[in-house]
Write a protein that holds these residues in place. Structure first.
Motif, PDB file in Angstrom:
ATOM      1  N   THR A  28       5.759 -29.101  42.171  1.00  0.00           N
ATOM      2  CA  THR A  28       5.953 -30.415  41.559  1.00  0.00           C
ATOM      3  C   THR A  28       5.093 -31.475  42.242  1.00  0.00           C
ATOM      4  N   GLU A  29       4.888 -31.321  43.554  1.00  0.00           N
ATOM      5  CA  GLU A  29       4.242 -32.366  44.334  1.00  0.00           C
ATOM      6  C   GLU A  29       2.722 -32.413  44.193  1.00  0.00           C
ATOM      7  N   ASP A  30       2.077 -31.271  43.978  1.00  0.00           N
ATOM      8  CA  ASP A  30       0.616 -31.193  44.095  1.00  0.00           C
ATOM      9  C   ASP A  30      -0.067 -30.885  42.770  1.00  0.00           C
ATOM     10  N   PHE A  31      -1.206 -31.525  42.557  1.00  0.00           N
ATOM     11  CA  PHE A  31      -1.961 -31.316  41.318  1.00  0.00           C
ATOM     12  C   PHE A  31      -3.452 -31.429  41.645  1.00  0.00           C
ATOM     13  N   PRO A  32      -4.056 -30.374  42.180  1.00  0.00           N
ATOM     14  CA  PRO A  32      -5.469 -30.442  42.563  1.00  0.00           C
ATOM     15  C   PRO A  32      -6.396 -30.330  41.362  1.00  0.00           C
ATOM     16  N   LEU A  33      -7.534 -30.994  41.482  1.00  0.00           N
ATOM     17  CA  LEU A  33      -8.579 -30.956  40.453  1.00  0.00           C
ATOM     18  C   LEU A  33      -9.797 -30.261  41.038  1.00  0.00           C
ATOM     19  N   ARG A  34     -10.246 -29.201  40.364  1.00  0.00           N
ATOM     20  CA  ARG A  34     -11.387 -28.428  40.871  1.00  0.00           C
ATOM     21  C   ARG A  34     -12.621 -28.682  40.013  1.00  0.00           C
ATOM     22  N   LEU A  35     -13.716 -28.988  40.702  1.00  0.00           N
ATOM     23  CA  LEU A  35     -15.013 -29.043  40.045  1.00  0.00           C
ATOM     24  C   LEU A  35     -15.683 -27.701  40.302  1.00  0.00           C
ATOM     25  N   LEU A  36     -15.997 -26.996  39.248  1.00  0.00           N
ATOM     26  CA  LEU A  36     -16.457 -25.618  39.388  1.00  0.00           C
ATOM     27  C   LEU A  36     -17.913 -25.545  39.834  1.00  0.00           C
ATOM     28  N   SER A  37     -18.773 -26.349  39.224  1.00  0.00           N
ATOM     29  CA  SER A  37     -20.192 -26.400  39.552  1.00  0.00           C
ATOM     30  C   SER A  37     -20.649 -27.829  39.274  1.00  0.00           C
ATOM     31  N   ALA A  38     -20.654 -28.649  40.314  1.00  0.00           N
ATOM     32  CA  ALA A  38     -20.847 -30.086  40.148  1.00  0.00           C
ATOM     33  C   ALA A  38     -22.179 -30.411  39.473  1.00  0.00           C
ATOM     34  N   ALA A  39     -22.119 -31.407  38.596  1.00  0.00           N
ATOM     35  CA  ALA A  39     -23.303 -31.908  37.901  1.00  0.00           C
ATOM     36  C   ALA A  39     -23.390 -33.418  38.099  1.00  0.00           C
ATOM     37  N   PRO A  40     -24.604 -33.993  38.054  1.00  0.00           N
ATOM     38  CA  PRO A  40     -24.727 -35.451  38.222  1.00  0.00           C
ATOM     39  C   PRO A  40     -23.857 -36.241  37.242  1.00  0.00           C
ATOM     40  N   SER A  41     -23.591 -35.682  36.057  1.00  0.00           N
ATOM     41  CA  SER A  41     -22.757 -36.372  35.074  1.00  0.00           C
ATOM     42  C   SER A  41     -21.305 -36.496  35.538  1.00  0.00           C
ATOM     43  N   GLN A  42     -20.942 -35.772  36.583  1.00  0.00           N
ATOM     44  CA  GLN A  42     -19.582 -35.859  37.114  1.00  0.00           C
ATOM     45  C   GLN A  42     -19.463 -36.908  38.226  1.00  0.00           C
ATOM     46  N   THR A  43     -20.546 -37.601  38.501  1.00  0.00           N
ATOM     47  CA  THR A  43     -20.482 -38.749  39.408  1.00  0.00           C
ATOM     48  C   THR A  43     -19.564 -39.795  38.783  1.00  0.00           C
ATOM     49  N   SER A  44     -18.504 -40.140  39.508  1.00  0.00           N
ATOM     50  CA  SER A  44     -17.486 -41.008  38.927  1.00  0.00           C
ATOM     51  C   SER A  44     -16.452 -41.332  39.997  1.00  0.00           C
ATOM     52  N   VAL A  45     -15.508 -42.163  39.618  1.00  0.00           N
ATOM     53  CA  VAL A  45     -14.325 -42.386  40.451  1.00  0.00           C
ATOM     54  C   VAL A  45     -13.158 -41.674  39.771  1.00  0.00           C
ATOM     55  N   TYR A  46     -12.465 -40.857  40.540  1.00  0.00           N
ATOM     56  CA  TYR A  46     -11.385 -40.038  39.990  1.00  0.00           C
ATOM     57  C   TYR A  46     -10.036 -40.565  40.474  1.00  0.00           C
ATOM     58  N   PHE A  47      -9.124 -40.720  39.522  1.00  0.00           N
ATOM     59  CA  PHE A  47      -7.779 -41.193  39.834  1.00  0.00           C
ATOM     60  C   PHE A  47      -6.748 -40.165  39.404  1.00  0.00           C
ATOM     61  N   CYS A  48      -5.801 -39.960  40.293  1.00  0.00           N
ATOM     62  CA  CYS A  48      -4.640 -39.148  39.987  1.00  0.00           C
ATOM     63  C   CYS A  48      -3.471 -40.086  39.729  1.00  0.00           C
ATOM     64  N   ALA A  49      -2.614 -39.733  38.793  1.00  0.00           N
ATOM     65  CA  ALA A  49      -1.457 -40.563  38.481  1.00  0.00           C
ATOM     66  C   ALA A  49      -0.243 -39.677  38.266  1.00  0.00           C
ATOM     67  N   SER A  50       0.928 -40.235  38.500  1.00  0.00           N
ATOM     68  CA  SER A  50       2.162 -39.487  38.242  1.00  0.00           C
ATOM     69  C   SER A  50       3.197 -40.392  37.604  1.00  0.00           C
ATOM     70  N   SER A  51       4.116 -39.794  36.889  1.00  0.00           N
ATOM     71  CA  SER A  51       5.213 -40.548  36.269  1.00  0.00           C
ATOM     72  C   SER A  51       6.298 -39.563  35.867  1.00  0.00           C
ATOM     73  N   TYR A  52       7.433 -40.087  35.428  1.00  0.00           N
ATOM     74  CA  TYR A  52       8.430 -39.242  34.800  1.00  0.00           C
ATOM     75  C   TYR A  52       7.895 -38.808  33.440  1.00  0.00           C
ATOM     76  N   THR A  53       8.356 -37.695  32.963  1.00  0.00           N
ATOM     77  CA  THR A  53       7.817 -37.170  31.711  1.00  0.00           C
ATOM     78  C   THR A  53       8.292 -37.953  30.503  1.00  0.00           C
ATOM     79  N   ARG A  54       9.508 -38.452  30.574  1.00  0.00           N
ATOM     80  CA  ARG A  54      10.027 -39.147  29.399  1.00  0.00           C
ATOM     81  C   ARG A  54       9.174 -40.380  29.106  1.00  0.00           C
ATOM     82  N   GLN A  55       9.211 -40.809  27.883  1.00  0.00           N
ATOM     83  CA  GLN A  55       8.390 -41.937  27.457  1.00  0.00           C
ATOM     84  C   GLN A  55       8.914 -43.243  28.051  1.00  0.00           C
ATOM     85  N   ASN A  56       8.095 -44.263  27.906  1.00  0.00           N
ATOM     86  CA  ASN A  56       8.455 -45.602  28.372  1.00  0.00           C
ATOM     87  C   ASN A  56       8.677 -45.655  29.870  1.00  0.00           C
TER      88      ASN A  56
END
Lengths: 113, 112
Positions: free
Chosen positions: A71-99
Motif C-alpha cells: 500500500t505504501e510504495d509505488f515506484p516508477l521505472r524508466l526502462l530505457s530513458a529518452a530525452p523526451s522523458q526529461t521532465s518533472v515527475y510527481f507522485c500523488a496519493s489519495s483515498y480511492t473514493r471520489q471527492n
C-alpha cells in the motif's frame, strides 16, 4: 508527518539508461498515481494504482512501468530513458473514493542527455 | 488529453487586489479541485467543489462552479505576495475512482 516522499529529487541519466523513481506514502491511501509536468503542458497522468497489486495506464504510459506490491510504495521505472522523458515527475496519493483531495510529493526533476 | 483549461495563462497584480482565475472543462465531472504550486515545489490542495455545489468559500478563497457552462472560477481576495504561485484546476471523473485530470495552470504574480 511525512506524507508523500519522493526520491531522488534530482537525477541526470544518459539515453538508454534505466532507473526507478521511488514514491512512498504513510497515510494508508489506496490510490496512488504518477504525473509528469512539462512546461506549458500542465500535469499528465502516467500510471495509477487503486490498491496493492492493481495498476492501470494513464494518458502517457509509454516508456514507463509501475508495480504496487504494498500500500505504501509505488515506484516508477524508466526502462530505457529518452530525452523526451526529461521532465518533472510527481507522485500523488489519495483515498480511492471520489471527492477526496490528492497529496503530492515534492517532485523528481529528471534530465535525460 | 487536458480536461481543464485555465484562463488567463498569466496574471500580474498588486498586493491587496483580487485575483480571478477561470477554468473550463469538457466532460461531465464528479468534482472540481484547485491546487497551488509554488516554484519548484509539489502541488498543494486548496479547495474542492462537488458537482452539485455552486459556490464554496475557504478563507480568502471563493470558488464557483457552473456545470451548465462547464466552467469554474477561483477568486483570491486581498492578494499577498505569498500568493505568488501557479494555480491549477483539476477535475474528478465519474469513473468511480479519484483520478484527477489537470489543466495547464495560471501563473499568478503578486507584487508588493
Amino acid at each position: 508527518n511525512a506524507g508523500v516522499t519522493q526520491t531522488p529529487k534530482f537525477q541526470v541519466l544518459k539515453t538508454g539508461q534505466s532507473m526507478t523513481l521511488q514514491c512512498a506514502q504513510d497515510m494508508n491511501h489506496e490510490y496512488m498515481s504518477w504525473y509528469r509536468q512539462d512546461p506549458g503542458m500542465g500535469l499528465r497522468l502516467i500510471h495509477y494504482s487503486v490498491g496493492a497489486g492493481i495498476t492501470d495506464q494513464g494518458e502517457v504510459p509509454n516508456g514507463y512501468n509501475v508495480s504496487r506490491s504494498t500500500t505504501e510504495d509505488f515506484p516508477l521505472r524508466l526502462l530505457s530513458a529518452a530525452p523526451s522523458q526529461t521532465s518533472v515527475y510527481f507522485c500523488a496519493s489519495s483515498y480511492t473514493r471520489q471527492n477526496t483531495e490528492a497529496f503530492f510529493g515534492q517532485g523528481t526533476r529528471l534530465t535525460v542527455v | 488529453s487536458q480536461q481543464g483549461e485555465e484562463d488567463p495563462q498569466a496574471l500580474s497584480i498588486q498586493e491587496g487586489e483580487n485575483a480571478t482565475m477561470n477554468c473550463s472543462y469538457k466532460t461531465s465531472i464528479n468534482n472540481l479541485q484547485w491546487y497551488r504550486q509554488n516554484s519548484g515545489r509539489g502541488l498543494v490542495h486548496l479547495i474542492l467543489i462537488r458537482s452539485n455545489e455552486r459556490e464554496k468559500h475557504s478563507g480568502r478563497l471563493r470558488v464557483t462552479l457552473d456545470t451548465s457552462k462547464k466552467s469554474s472560477s477561483l477568486l483570491i481576495t486581498a492578494s499577498r505576495a505569498a500568493d505568488t504561485a501557479s494555480y491549477f484546476c483539476a477535475t474528478g471523473s465519474n469513473s468511480g475512482y479519484s483520478t484527477l485530470t489537470f489543466g495547464k495552470g495560471t501563473m499568478l504574480l503578486v507584487s508588493p
